[in-house]
Design an enzyme around this catalytic site. Sequence first.
Site, PDB file in Angstrom:
ATOM      1  N   GLU A   1       0.823  -1.220   0.000  1.00  0.00           N
ATOM      2  CA  GLU A   1       0.000   0.000   0.000  1.00  0.00           C
ATOM      3  C   GLU A   1       0.858   1.271   0.000  1.00  0.00           C
ATOM      4  OE1 GLU A   1      -3.657   2.254   2.356  1.00  0.00           O
ATOM      5  OE2 GLU A   1      -2.585   0.620   3.343  1.00  0.00           O
TER       6      GLU A   1
ATOM      7  N   LYS B   1      -2.766  -1.976  -2.837  1.00  0.00           N
ATOM      8  CA  LYS B   1      -3.809  -1.067  -2.347  1.00  0.00           C
ATOM      9  C   LYS B   1      -3.352   0.353  -2.671  1.00  0.00           C
ATOM     10  CE  LYS B   1      -6.717   0.183   1.577  1.00  0.00           C
ATOM     11  NZ  LYS B   1      -7.284  -0.232   2.878  1.00  0.00           N
TER      12      LYS B   1
END
Length: 296
Positions: free
Chosen positions: A175, A212
């Site tokens: 992420e 993400k």
Amino acid sequence: MNNSHFDKIKNGEGFIAALDQSGGSTPKALADYGVPEDSYSNEDEMFDLVHQMRTRLITSPSFNSDQILGVILFEQTMDREIEGKYTADYLSDKGIVPFLKVDKGLADQETGVQLMKPIHDLDDTLSRANERNIFGTKMRSVIHEPNTIGIKAVVEQQFEIGKQILDYDLVPIIEPEVNIHSEDKEQSEEILKDEILKQLNELREDQNVMLKLSIPTKANTYKELIDHPRVLRVVALSGGYSRDEANEKLKENHGLIASFSRALIADLNANQSEEEFDASLKSAVDSIHDASVNKK
């Protein structure tokens, strides 16, 4: 690795819920839920209250495996129980795949980015994640400026730790968030895509990761990442957008599904009746699911 979990994340239609508020973000999450700071006198009481909130969410009939593929948990939540079962086991029995947040927060900003703080107990955490039947992990960095040196450092750190996680037969969610309020966001996203592709192309055929990412300024910027053979799934954070705004932006990106936190729980309140709570949650789940599976 749980093959049914792998198949659900790779091929399922739905989204991933992020319920991984940590010590720093928990007071605000509780306050938004209608539990002010004077409701608890220490950290233990605070974490008890947030677990009650998460339990109410997860046990709700509106929190269902038809629309929700997985849930990202806070480390303490992994070691707590819901209705007599460890949280991950409860979720698995409900048909929802459990993930674990493993980062320890962000370092100070440097070269336009915030790297992750060192994760000194990562091996111990990953061992416990296996014991608790966790499927994958999540870790967050933040990009504020289109600084190639900084973005390269963020991606290299993410993949270096990601490979450690893969060694434990867990799927890492990489992420590297791009701050939605940063100037030249689109330029940062182009640099980020290129750096991620470099790292993906170095993975072995038996190594799969998830990504993400912030919803891109230019629709379908990340299509090449979504289609990459080493990427199990690409999910999007709401990043501070309202639910309606995040949903509308998400619909423009084919193959990108939601992994929302604030945008999921924004309308929930501790003082709602069970009927009100379930209705509010159902409305949020329905809209996020629709944005994840129905594209413009």
